[in-house]
Design a protein around this motif. Structure first.
Motif, PDB file in Angstrom:
ATOM      1  N   LYS A 198      35.176  40.277 -50.765  1.00  0.00           N
ATOM      2  CA  LYS A 198      33.734  40.581 -50.798  1.00  0.00           C
ATOM      3  C   LYS A 198      33.056  39.862 -51.962  1.00  0.00           C
ATOM      4  CE  LYS A 198      30.370  44.346 -50.717  1.00  0.00           C
ATOM      5  NZ  LYS A 198      29.431  43.569 -51.583  1.00  0.00           N
ATOM      6  N   GLN A 199      33.728  39.844 -53.120  1.00  0.00           N
ATOM      7  CA  GLN A 199      33.152  39.156 -54.280  1.00  0.00           C
ATOM      8  C   GLN A 199      33.048  37.648 -54.031  1.00  0.00           C
ATOM      9  OE1 GLN A 199      36.223  40.850 -56.890  1.00  0.00           O
ATOM     10  NE2 GLN A 199      34.581  41.578 -58.230  1.00  0.00           N
ATOM     11  N   VAL A 200      34.065  37.099 -53.394  1.00  0.00           N
ATOM     12  CA  VAL A 200      34.051  35.667 -53.073  1.00  0.00           C
ATOM     13  C   VAL A 200      32.914  35.369 -52.100  1.00  0.00           C
ATOM     14  CG1 VAL A 200      35.345  33.758 -52.045  1.00  0.00           C
ATOM     15  CG2 VAL A 200      36.544  35.457 -53.448  1.00  0.00           C
ATOM     16  N   ASP A 215      30.138  37.032 -51.684  1.00  0.00           N
ATOM     17  CA  ASP A 215      28.851  37.146 -52.371  1.00  0.00           C
ATOM     18  C   ASP A 215      28.567  35.906 -53.219  1.00  0.00           C
ATOM     19  OD1 ASP A 215      28.420  39.591 -51.249  1.00  0.00           O
ATOM     20  OD2 ASP A 215      29.088  40.752 -52.999  1.00  0.00           O
ATOM     21  N   GLU A 216      29.582  35.434 -53.944  1.00  0.00           N
ATOM     22  CA  GLU A 216      29.387  34.281 -54.827  1.00  0.00           C
ATOM     23  C   GLU A 216      29.090  33.001 -54.045  1.00  0.00           C
ATOM     24  OE1 GLU A 216      32.275  33.550 -57.833  1.00  0.00           O
ATOM     25  OE2 GLU A 216      32.265  35.626 -58.575  1.00  0.00           O
ATOM     26  N   LEU A 217      29.747  32.855 -52.899  1.00  0.00           N
ATOM     27  CA  LEU A 217      29.577  31.634 -52.116  1.00  0.00           C
ATOM     28  C   LEU A 217      28.503  31.773 -51.043  1.00  0.00           C
ATOM     29  CD1 LEU A 217      33.318  30.551 -51.678  1.00  0.00           C
ATOM     30  CD2 LEU A 217      31.651  29.711 -53.340  1.00  0.00           C
ATOM     31  N   ASN A 218      27.971  32.996 -50.946  1.00  0.00           N
ATOM     32  CA  ASN A 218      26.912  33.270 -49.969  1.00  0.00           C
ATOM     33  C   ASN A 218      27.366  32.983 -48.538  1.00  0.00           C
ATOM     34  OD1 ASN A 218      24.344  34.188 -49.243  1.00  0.00           O
ATOM     35  ND2 ASN A 218      23.470  32.115 -49.291  1.00  0.00           N
ATOM     36  N   ARG A 251      38.489  31.182 -56.811  1.00  0.00           N
ATOM     37  CA  ARG A 251      38.105  32.587 -56.958  1.00  0.00           C
ATOM     38  C   ARG A 251      39.256  33.534 -56.648  1.00  0.00           C
ATOM     39  NH1 ARG A 251      34.140  29.295 -56.268  1.00  0.00           N
ATOM     40  NH2 ARG A 251      32.051  29.723 -57.107  1.00  0.00           N
ATOM     41  N   GLU A 264      37.011  26.017 -53.375  1.00  0.00           N
ATOM     42  CA  GLU A 264      36.141  27.024 -54.002  1.00  0.00           C
ATOM     43  C   GLU A 264      36.722  28.425 -53.816  1.00  0.00           C
ATOM     44  OE1 GLU A 264      31.718  24.957 -53.642  1.00  0.00           O
ATOM     45  OE2 GLU A 264      32.441  26.217 -51.999  1.00  0.00           O
ATOM     46  N   LYS A 283      39.568  37.650 -57.647  1.00  0.00           N
ATOM     47  CA  LYS A 283      38.389  38.238 -57.005  1.00  0.00           C
ATOM     48  C   LYS A 283      38.695  38.666 -55.571  1.00  0.00           C
ATOM     49  CE  LYS A 283      35.156  35.876 -60.003  1.00  0.00           C
ATOM     50  NZ  LYS A 283      34.027  34.951 -60.133  1.00  0.00           N
TER      51      LYS A 283
END
Length: 202
Positions: free
Chosen positions: A160-162, A164-167, A152, A148, A157
């Motif tokens: 930080k974006q990764v 956020d997306e994966l929580n 990304r 995963e 990405k």
């Protein structure tokens, strides 16, 4: 010694003898055939190497043989030997994927150079397959989460974006990213993208 064979397919006995001896003298492994049927019958599905193929032969012509190789998705590389009247046909065959054609009579040096060039292509394909297999093995070691993260990262990405997306925490992304790079044997996202592009044959 070249390990991949050169298949010589020509119905002219004198031509087969002369060219076969020439190739043997230069270290090639030679397999000679008097007709296309015998040649095709001898092949294994995964046969590799170079075919020096006469155009005009009784029974199956060189073009017929070439068509059969194309239909079977053969890895063999074909060099046509053609008389003057066969050149338009040979040119068409090159457009369909033949490596080259030589007009009879051709010089020994010209033939040997073409065979050598074709065998280099065979070697390059082997190397590419080797790198593809290695990449596949490395991909198989990745955890689902690392995959995963990889998807990304390849999309460009930021951590930080990764996260956020994966929580998950940024630090966790950094750990997964480091593990991912280590397992894949790369140092950067660019290296990873190039490795996977080679695996896909891009």
């Amino acid at each position: 010694m070249n390990t991949k064979p050169v298949y010589l397919v020509d119905d002219d006995h004198d031509v087969r003898d002369a060219l076969g001896l020439l190739m043997l003298a230069h270290g090639y492994t030679v397999r000679a055939y008097a007709n296309g049927k015998d040649f095709l019958d001898s092949l294994e599905p995964d046969s590799e190497g170079v075919v020096v193929l006469d155009v005009r032969m009784p029974g199956l012509s060189g073009l017929d043989v070439f068509d059969r190789l194309l239909q079977s998705d053969s890895e063999l590389i074909v060099i046509f030997l053609s008389g003057h009247g066969d050149i338009p046909m040979a040119v068409q065959a090159v457009k369909q994927g033949a490596f080259d054609f030589l007009e009879k009579p051709c010089s020994e040096q010209q033939l040997l150079e073409k065979i050598n060039d074709a065998l280099e292509v065979v070697t390059g394909r082997q190397s590419l397959r080797g790198s593809q297999q290695e990449a596949d093995k490395r991909l198989a070691t990745l955890s689902p989460r690392e995959r995963e993260v990889m998807e990304r990262v390849l999309a460009g990405k930021l951590n930080k974006q990764v996260a956020d997306e994966l929580n998950i925490a940024i630090r966790t992304v950094e750990v997964h990213r480091a593990n991912l790079f280590a397992k894949m044997g790369v140092r950067s996202a660019l290296d990873l993208a190039q490795l996977l592009a080679r695996r896909s044959g891009v």
